[in-house]
Scaffold this motif. Structure first.
Motif, PDB file in Angstrom:
ATOM      1  N   VAL A 261       0.815  -1.206   0.000  1.00  0.00           N
ATOM      2  CA  VAL A 261       0.000   0.000   0.000  1.00  0.00           C
ATOM      3  C   VAL A 261       0.853   1.262   0.000  1.00  0.00           C
ATOM      4  O   VAL A 261       0.616   2.195  -0.779  1.00  0.00           O
ATOM      5  CB  VAL A 261      -0.948  -0.022   1.217  1.00  0.00           C
ATOM      6  CG1 VAL A 261      -1.481   1.357   1.520  1.00  0.00           C
ATOM      7  CG2 VAL A 261      -2.101  -0.977   0.956  1.00  0.00           C
ATOM      8  N   TYR A 265       0.644   4.047  -2.928  1.00  0.00           N
ATOM      9  CA  TYR A 265       0.238   5.426  -2.659  1.00  0.00           C
ATOM     10  C   TYR A 265       1.325   6.425  -3.061  1.00  0.00           C
ATOM     11  O   TYR A 265       1.050   7.471  -3.650  1.00  0.00           O
ATOM     12  CB  TYR A 265      -0.080   5.601  -1.176  1.00  0.00           C
ATOM     13  CG  TYR A 265      -1.360   4.965  -0.710  1.00  0.00           C
ATOM     14  CD1 TYR A 265      -2.389   4.627  -1.590  1.00  0.00           C
ATOM     15  CD2 TYR A 265      -1.566   4.700   0.640  1.00  0.00           C
ATOM     16  CE1 TYR A 265      -3.562   4.051  -1.131  1.00  0.00           C
ATOM     17  CE2 TYR A 265      -2.746   4.130   1.108  1.00  0.00           C
ATOM     18  CZ  TYR A 265      -3.735   3.807   0.218  1.00  0.00           C
ATOM     19  OH  TYR A 265      -4.900   3.245   0.666  1.00  0.00           O
ATOM     20  N   VAL A 276      -6.804   3.426  -4.800  1.00  0.00           N
ATOM     21  CA  VAL A 276      -7.454   2.781  -3.668  1.00  0.00           C
ATOM     22  C   VAL A 276      -6.551   1.685  -3.121  1.00  0.00           C
ATOM     23  O   VAL A 276      -6.077   0.819  -3.862  1.00  0.00           O
ATOM     24  CB  VAL A 276      -8.818   2.191  -4.086  1.00  0.00           C
ATOM     25  CG1 VAL A 276      -9.367   1.273  -2.999  1.00  0.00           C
ATOM     26  CG2 VAL A 276      -9.814   3.300  -4.380  1.00  0.00           C
ATOM     27  N   GLY A 277      -6.292   1.743  -1.825  1.00  0.00           N
ATOM     28  CA  GLY A 277      -5.493   0.727  -1.148  1.00  0.00           C
ATOM     29  C   GLY A 277      -5.902   0.654   0.310  1.00  0.00           C
ATOM     30  O   GLY A 277      -6.754   1.426   0.771  1.00  0.00           O
ATOM     31  N   GLY A 278      -5.313  -0.224   1.072  1.00  0.00           N
ATOM     32  CA  GLY A 278      -5.686  -0.417   2.467  1.00  0.00           C
ATOM     33  C   GLY A 278      -5.218   0.699   3.366  1.00  0.00           C
ATOM     34  O   GLY A 278      -4.443   1.580   2.974  1.00  0.00           O
ATOM     35  N   GLU A 279      -5.698   0.670   4.621  1.00  0.00           N
ATOM     36  CA  GLU A 279      -5.251   1.683   5.573  1.00  0.00           C
ATOM     37  C   GLU A 279      -3.883   1.341   6.165  1.00  0.00           C
ATOM     38  O   GLU A 279      -3.126   2.228   6.506  1.00  0.00           O
ATOM     39  CB  GLU A 279      -6.288   1.890   6.682  1.00  0.00           C
ATOM     40  CG  GLU A 279      -6.656   0.667   7.505  1.00  0.00           C
ATOM     41  CD  GLU A 279      -5.730   0.398   8.684  1.00  0.00           C
ATOM     42  OE1 GLU A 279      -4.879   1.250   8.992  1.00  0.00           O
ATOM     43  OE2 GLU A 279      -5.847  -0.678   9.276  1.00  0.00           O
ATOM     44  N   TYR A 289      -5.891  -9.092  -0.447  1.00  0.00           N
ATOM     45  CA  TYR A 289      -6.553  -7.804  -0.192  1.00  0.00           C
ATOM     46  C   TYR A 289      -7.538  -7.473  -1.313  1.00  0.00           C
ATOM     47  O   TYR A 289      -8.740  -7.338  -1.081  1.00  0.00           O
ATOM     48  CB  TYR A 289      -5.502  -6.704  -0.034  1.00  0.00           C
ATOM     49  CG  TYR A 289      -6.095  -5.311  -0.059  1.00  0.00           C
ATOM     50  CD1 TYR A 289      -6.855  -4.849   1.003  1.00  0.00           C
ATOM     51  CD2 TYR A 289      -5.900  -4.466  -1.151  1.00  0.00           C
ATOM     52  CE1 TYR A 289      -7.421  -3.572   0.975  1.00  0.00           C
ATOM     53  CE2 TYR A 289      -6.445  -3.200  -1.185  1.00  0.00           C
ATOM     54  CZ  TYR A 289      -7.211  -2.753  -0.115  1.00  0.00           C
ATOM     55  OH  TYR A 289      -7.769  -1.502  -0.163  1.00  0.00           O
ATOM     56  N   SER A 296     -10.852   0.488   2.018  1.00  0.00           N
ATOM     57  CA  SER A 296      -9.823   1.521   1.937  1.00  0.00           C
ATOM     58  C   SER A 296     -10.320   2.817   2.551  1.00  0.00           C
ATOM     59  O   SER A 296     -11.530   3.073   2.601  1.00  0.00           O
ATOM     60  CB  SER A 296      -9.479   1.758   0.455  1.00  0.00           C
ATOM     61  OG  SER A 296      -8.718   2.939   0.274  1.00  0.00           O
ATOM     62  N   SER A 299     -12.638   4.258   0.124  1.00  0.00           N
ATOM     63  CA  SER A 299     -13.772   3.464  -0.364  1.00  0.00           C
ATOM     64  C   SER A 299     -15.081   4.248  -0.382  1.00  0.00           C
ATOM     65  O   SER A 299     -15.912   4.041  -1.272  1.00  0.00           O
ATOM     66  CB  SER A 299     -13.935   2.202   0.475  1.00  0.00           C
ATOM     67  OG  SER A 299     -12.927   1.266   0.162  1.00  0.00           O
ATOM     68  N   ALA A 305     -11.196  -1.944  -3.498  1.00  0.00           N
ATOM     69  CA  ALA A 305     -10.030  -2.202  -4.345  1.00  0.00           C
ATOM     70  C   ALA A 305     -10.397  -3.067  -5.538  1.00  0.00           C
ATOM     71  O   ALA A 305      -9.907  -2.844  -6.656  1.00  0.00           O
ATOM     72  CB  ALA A 305      -8.930  -2.866  -3.523  1.00  0.00           C
ATOM     73  N   TRP A 469      -2.209  10.583   4.396  1.00  0.00           N
ATOM     74  CA  TRP A 469      -2.301   9.214   4.909  1.00  0.00           C
ATOM     75  C   TRP A 469      -1.053   8.814   5.696  1.00  0.00           C
ATOM     76  O   TRP A 469      -1.156   8.223   6.782  1.00  0.00           O
ATOM     77  CB  TRP A 469      -2.510   8.253   3.730  1.00  0.00           C
ATOM     78  CG  TRP A 469      -2.353   6.803   4.084  1.00  0.00           C
ATOM     79  CD1 TRP A 469      -3.295   5.979   4.614  1.00  0.00           C
ATOM     80  CD2 TRP A 469      -1.166   6.010   3.937  1.00  0.00           C
ATOM     81  NE1 TRP A 469      -2.773   4.714   4.809  1.00  0.00           N
ATOM     82  CE2 TRP A 469      -1.478   4.716   4.403  1.00  0.00           C
ATOM     83  CE3 TRP A 469       0.125   6.277   3.461  1.00  0.00           C
ATOM     84  CZ2 TRP A 469      -0.534   3.689   4.401  1.00  0.00           C
ATOM     85  CZ3 TRP A 469       1.055   5.245   3.458  1.00  0.00           C
ATOM     86  CH2 TRP A 469       0.719   3.975   3.926  1.00  0.00           C
TER      87      TRP A 469
END
Length: 658
Positions: A261, A265, A276-279, A289, A296, A299, A305, A469
């Motif tokens: 991620v 980013y 869009v990716g994870g936290e 994932y 995300s 989202s 994703a 982020w």
């Protein structure tokens, strides 16, 4: 074609003397960097295993039985392998002898690793014992970076059997291999993945795939398994204008499946976009994932994703390398976008939409019961947040919060503890200034003020998503085996109903009072800026979700297996409260309960019959397996720890007992 027994036993002493592995070279050929349609193949994807390469291998080996161990699936092998049988493990008669592993390593170009548990250096009865190295590993044990860089270590070791952890995190004073796989292939080419897939399928070996090991249910572990380690597939390419098979025309980015991620980013920022990716920092973009849907911080703006994917490159269970899109291999494309990981193949890359550059504001704060006039005021402050969920999601924002009872503001110390805390890890407002974010939060914050709650929000703003982020989401601690979780998706209807919303609020309070903790999100699987696709396998419940809720139970490092079994059952049973509040919803499979009741319906919903049918079509031998994956009901892990079968991966994998 000889049977599995003959394949395993063929390397006799006389054959070992006659066959020299020194003459073998890496089995691969380089093809043109095209995939039949855009996007172009990465350099590691141009190195492929083909029928002509395998013919050369057979000629070099001069032994058709050994050569067939690396063949692609065909009608005869597929038909034979459909007859499921238990997977062999080291020490078994059918386990490949060293000579076979040596040949495999030669064909891989030397990328085979005979693995050992990461903390085995801390145990004097292991040949690798090294007190200095042990001290280093122990000091870094809670860091994701340590486990990502190891071919088999996972971040939640409960699911590999609680074995071989360093002190003070160890349950026992002994170290065994547990469910850490026996061998790993550190892949740097598609050809190596193909060889590993073919080898595992033809010899009936258990196969797992690991990128980072960041998985709530330990999918990257498996006793006696061979691991395909995709962590270093890190190539990436930006397409300013990409024409996808589904009609999308616009900017896109192709990522190798080892990209994480933070890398995705950062790269998106460098080309003037967002993705869009994870936290969490350590999440791998191209594995479970995205295959599991992938929620995300973006989202609520742009969906999941899985909704972003325009094309994928995949090695299927038959060993063949394909491109998947809405026009090429569309069934595979549908399944691998939301249908879960460990199903029919290994993703080597994926091309995703490059979203606009987004100014972003994040807000972080906390309050405890001591910052309020009373426990009732504390819980009223929490309830005031739930009252705003619909407005927050409809504004495209995301919230990640913890609720528990602990003086340390982590988990819940014990049932009845009244040291309540609420921690907003981060409220994320994409496409919003600080002023706009403050205006959105004003109704909740006004209520907090009226309740005399003391809190100090920290506003963090950047002109792009990555910079906001990276400040708001520090790397989380991993590496312990003291937590069991369950989860539920709560739909919009819950928050539109005063009664159901109040039931949810009361459930949170009850959970904490009973010794559990809550991790929650306000989030949507349907972004306000786009229409969600209708051609992927995402759990339908995601489309009406306003909150993803995780409830967890804890114990101590030295707790017995009986305590773990009791605690695990308790959190599973307690989650019935939320299942009753949202009976027609489901659970996010990547952050869910390993023993979720009716997990096929909870994780896959109405998509499951088609997913199961495609699983049988593309992986008839059940090569790919995970305890929560499509087709898991056909198998069981005969757990050697004192737990029911299939409660972790520390056991032989066998067809389900009748």
């Amino acid at each position: 074609m000889k049977g599995v027994r003959e394949l395993a036993l063929v390397a006799s002493a006389s054959l070992a003397q006659a066959l020299s592995t020194a003459s073998l070279s890496a089995a691969a050929t380089t093809v043109a960097a095209t995939a039949g349609s855009a996007p172009l193949l990465f350099s590691y994807e141009t190195k492929q295993l083909t029928d002509s390469v395998l013919a050369d291998v057979s000629a070099s080996l001069q032994n058709s039985t050994i050569a067939s161990m690396f063949d692609f699936a065909n009608n005869s092998t597929a038909k034979r392998s459909v007859r499921h049988s238990c997977k062999p493990m080291p020490g078994d008669l059918l386990w490949p002898v060293d000579l076979i592993w040596n040949i495999f390593d030669r064909l891989l170009g030397g990328s085979l690793i005979k693995t050992i548990p990461l903390a085995s250096v801390c145990y004097p009865d292991w040949p690798e014992y090294d007190a200095t190295m042990c001290a280093t590993i122990t000091a870094d044990w809670l860091s994701s970076d340590l486990h990502m860089a190891d071919p088999t270590s996972i971040m939640l070791p409960l699911y590999e059997g609680r074995t071989c952890l360093p002190s003070p995190y160890n349950y026992t004073a002994s170290c065994t291999q547990g469910a850490y796989p026996a061998y790993a292939v550190n892949v740097s080419s598609v050809a190596q993945i193909q060889l590993a897939v073919n080898f595992a399928r033809n010899l009936n070996l258990r196969l797992v795939v690991k990128n980072t090991g960041h998985d709530f249910n330990g999918k990257a572990s498996g006793k006696g398994a061979l691991t395909i380690w995709t962590h270093y597939l890190k190539e990436k390419t930006y397409y300013p204008s990409f024409k996808a098979a589904n009609g999308y025309v616009g900017p896109a980015i192709k990522f190798g499946s080892g990209i994480q991620v933070f890398e995705a980013y950062e790269f998106a920022k460098s080309v003037g976009h967002s993705v869009v990716g994870g936290e969490a920092v350590t999440v791998g973009l191209g594995g479970g994932y995205t295959a599991g849907g992938g929620h995300s911080p973006l989202s609520s703006m742009y969906g999941l994703a899985a909704d972003q994917v325009l094309a994928m490159q995949v090695v299927l269970a038959d060993g063949r390398f394909i491109t998947a899109s809405t026009t090429e291999n569309p069934e595979v494309f549908w399944m691998l976008r939301g249908g879960g990981g460990s199903t029919i193949g290994v993703v080597t890359s994926l091309t995703v939409k490059a979203l606009p550059k987004l100014e972003t504001t994040t807000v972080t704060f906390n309050f405890t019961v001591n910052d309020t006039p009373s426990p009732d005021a504390f819980w009223a402050a929490v309830g005031a947040y739930l009252n705003e969920f619909e407005a927050y999601v409809d504004a495209g924002t995301y919230g990640y919060f913890y609720i528990g009872a602990s003086a340390y503001e982590i988990g819940t110390t014990y049932a009845g503890d009244t040291d309540y805390y609420f921690r907003m890890e981060s409220f994320v407002a994409p496409n919003m200034s600080v002023t706009e974010t403050k205006a959105l939060l004003a109704p909740w914050f006004n209520t907090l003020d009226s309740l005399n709650v003391s809190y100090t929000p920290w506003y963090n703003h950047a002109d792009n998503f990555y910079d906001a982020w990276v400040e708001a989401f520090p790397q989380e601690y991993v590496g312990t085996d003291v937590v069991k979780t369950a989860s539920r998706l709560l739909p919009r209807s819950v928050f539109q109903s005063d009664d159901l919303r109040n039931q949810t609020w009361a459930a949170y309070r009850d959970a904490v009072n009973q010794g559990l903790f809550v991790v929650g999100f306000h989030i949507s699987g349907t972004g306000i800026a786009v229409e969600p696709p209708t051609d992927n396998a995402v759990l339908p419940a995601w489309r009406d979700t306003l909150s993803h809720v995780i409830v967890g139970s804890e114990w101590n490092f030295t707790s017995s297996w009986d305590v773990i079994e009791t605690s695990s059952l308790f959190v599973t049973e307690w989650m019935d409260v939320l299942r009753e509040i949202a009976p027609d919803s489901g659970a996010y499979m990547s952050e869910a309960d390993l023993i979720e009741p009716n997990l096929q319906d909870a994780f896959y919903g109405s998509n499951y019959p088609r997913l199961y049918s495609l699983k049988q079509k593309y992986d008839p031998s059940g090569l790919f397996f995970a305890l929560t994956a499509v087709g898991a009901e056909d198998w069981e892990v005969r757990t050697v720890d004192p737990l029911p079968y299939s409660w972790n991966n520390n056991g032989r994998l066998c067809p389900k007992s009748s």
